[in-house]
Motif scaffolding. Structure first.
Motif, PDB file in Angstrom:
ATOM      1  N   TYR A 176       0.611  -1.120   0.035  1.00 37.53           N
ATOM      2  CA  TYR A 176       0.128   0.104  -0.096  1.00 37.53           C
ATOM      3  C   TYR A 176       0.999   1.129   0.079  1.00 37.53           C
ATOM      4  O   TYR A 176       0.814   2.048  -0.780  1.00 37.53           O
ATOM      5  N   ALA A 177       1.796   1.490   1.032  1.00 41.33           N
ATOM      6  CA  ALA A 177       2.673   2.459   0.939  1.00 41.33           C
ATOM      7  C   ALA A 177       3.749   2.638  -0.277  1.00 41.33           C
ATOM      8  O   ALA A 177       3.944   3.780  -0.458  1.00 41.33           O
ATOM      9  N   GLN A 178       4.192   1.749  -0.546  1.00 38.94           N
ATOM     10  CA  GLN A 178       4.852   1.748  -1.909  1.00 38.94           C
ATOM     11  C   GLN A 178       3.929   2.146  -3.196  1.00 38.94           C
ATOM     12  O   GLN A 178       4.731   2.832  -3.677  1.00 38.94           O
ATOM     13  N   SER A 179       2.714   1.834  -2.831  1.00 38.20           N
ATOM     14  CA  SER A 179       2.131   2.332  -4.219  1.00 38.20           C
ATOM     15  C   SER A 179       2.014   3.745  -3.997  1.00 38.20           C
ATOM     16  O   SER A 179       1.626   4.570  -5.101  1.00 38.20           O
ATOM     17  N   CYS A 180       1.872   4.164  -2.935  1.00 41.21           N
ATOM     18  CA  CYS A 180       1.698   5.829  -2.615  1.00 41.21           C
ATOM     19  C   CYS A 180       2.941   6.438  -2.808  1.00 41.21           C
ATOM     20  O   CYS A 180       3.085   7.501  -3.218  1.00 41.21           O
ATOM     21  N   VAL A 181       4.184   5.774  -2.927  1.00 43.51           N
ATOM     22  CA  VAL A 181       5.427   6.250  -3.490  1.00 43.51           C
ATOM     23  C   VAL A 181       5.240   6.356  -4.737  1.00 43.51           C
ATOM     24  O   VAL A 181       5.662   7.529  -5.577  1.00 43.51           O
ATOM     25  N   GLY A 182       4.567   5.485  -5.504  1.00 44.69           N
ATOM     26  CA  GLY A 182       4.301   5.627  -6.941  1.00 44.69           C
ATOM     27  C   GLY A 182       3.399   6.637  -7.360  1.00 44.69           C
ATOM     28  O   GLY A 182       3.911   7.315  -8.508  1.00 44.69           O
TER      29      GLY A 182
END
Length: 345
Positions: A176-182
């Motif tokens: 989830y948080a990695q996708s927010c970096v995206g």
């Protein structure tokens, strides 16, 4: 009536009063919006914060066109927005042609995203949190874009420090948080390509009477549910203050876009917050676990420099929440999951 510390109510009796309070502007918000000309369009307006943020924008700039965009699976949200003078457009933001057909508003607040249930369909999470931002950034190259992000993009930091600063490189656990970096990288890439002014609005835990860290803790204290204090420190901000800072960020955009941390300026111990609710409810909280030396915490010094301290302080939030919960007032039924350490929501 303008929102000031002196005009805050002692209690919030019902949802109508809560909504009115969340939509009440400060003079600082009115002044900052005067610095940016043109309509304001909010993409993903139908979430927890979107409706009152749109209502706040209209109250602060009543002569301005404010447009809320979402799928509007709940038709009642449309009615609520129309009653506040906010126009609505039904749009699936996964549809590139639908995005291209939207009005080219000079001021965009991007609030679309997926968190709750993110682990259930990770490809959808990535599509909403990274693909949609790329579509939006390309559709509005000359608009100011304030894009909601999250403090969860940071790694855990020591609880005895000041929190993560905007200069700290993202390195989060969980997709989830990695996708927010995206999401951030897409807005950053196209901001550099088109010189689009913007801000990456890294919000940590907005608080409303119906949800939030304090609501979660208060309910557990009241019901005698054990509270895990392993992730034992948090910071959070009143939703009205967070909405105001998001709208004010339109007047503080940079090209290329740049991050700003938004939360309360204090790092607070879950144990201490539980004790304060326990004192108000007349019952001892049930605590489990042991505080870890790190947590998700942000340093909001830049936001305080730009916007000043939040209007609503921690003690006021505790008092309002205790009163709301003790009267069994409505909840959104969406736990914050602030205690999750592995990033799986």
């Amino acid at each position: 009536m303008l929102l000031t510390r002196q005009t805050l109510p002692k209690t919030i009796p019902d949802i109508a009063t809560l909504d009115d309070l969340l939509c009440r502007p400060t003079q600082a918000l009115i002044d900052d919006l005067k610095k940016v000309a043109g309509d304001i369009m909010i993409l993903g307006v139908a979430g927890k914060m979107g409706p009152t943020l749109a209502g706040l924008a209209k109250a602060a700039a009543p002569d301005r066109r404010v447009i809320g965009v979402a799928r509007f699976s709940d038709a009642g949200v449309k009615d609520w927005l129309h009653a506040r003078g906010v126009e609505t457009i039904s749009c699936d933001l996964m549809d590139e042609s639908a995005i291209q057909a939207l009005p080219k508003a000079p001021n965009i607040v991007f609030m679309a995203g997926r968190k709750f249930g993110a682990e259930g369909d990770l490809s959808l999470t990535w599509a909403m949190n990274a693909h949609v931002p790329a579509l939006v950034a390309q559709a509005f190259p000359t608009s100011r874009i304030v894009a909601f992000s999250t403090g969860c993009i940071y790694p855990f930091v020591p609880v005895d420090g000041k929190g993560a600063t905007e200069d700290m490189a993202p390195n989060p656990p969980g997709e989830y948080a990695q996708s927010c970096v995206g999401r951030e990288r897409m807005f950053e890439y196209f901001s550099r390509k088109f010189s689009t002014p913007g801000r990456l609005f890294r919000l940590n835990y907005a608080i409303d009477m119906r949800y939030g860290v304090l609501h979660d803790i208060a309910i557990k204290v009241l019901t005698g549910t054990p509270i895990d204090v392993s992730l034992g420190h948090v910071n959070f901000i009143w939703q009205g203050d967070a909405s105001a800072q998001a709208l004010r960020s339109l007047a503080h955009c940079t090209a290329p876009t740049s991050p700003i941390n938004v939360s309360g300026h204090e790092i607070l111990a879950v144990r201490d917050l539980a004790a304060k609710f326990g004192a108000r409810f007349g019952r001892a909280p049930v605590l489990t676990g042991k505080e870890e030396p790190t947590a998700w915490l942000t340093d909001t010094s830049k936001a305080v420099e730009l916007f000043g301290l939040p209007v609503v302080d921690t003690e006021q939030l505790i008092a309002w929440t205790a009163d709301w919960v003790s009267r069994a007032m409505p909840s959104l039924g969406k736990p914050t999951k602030y205690e999750v350490r592995d990033g799986r929501y």
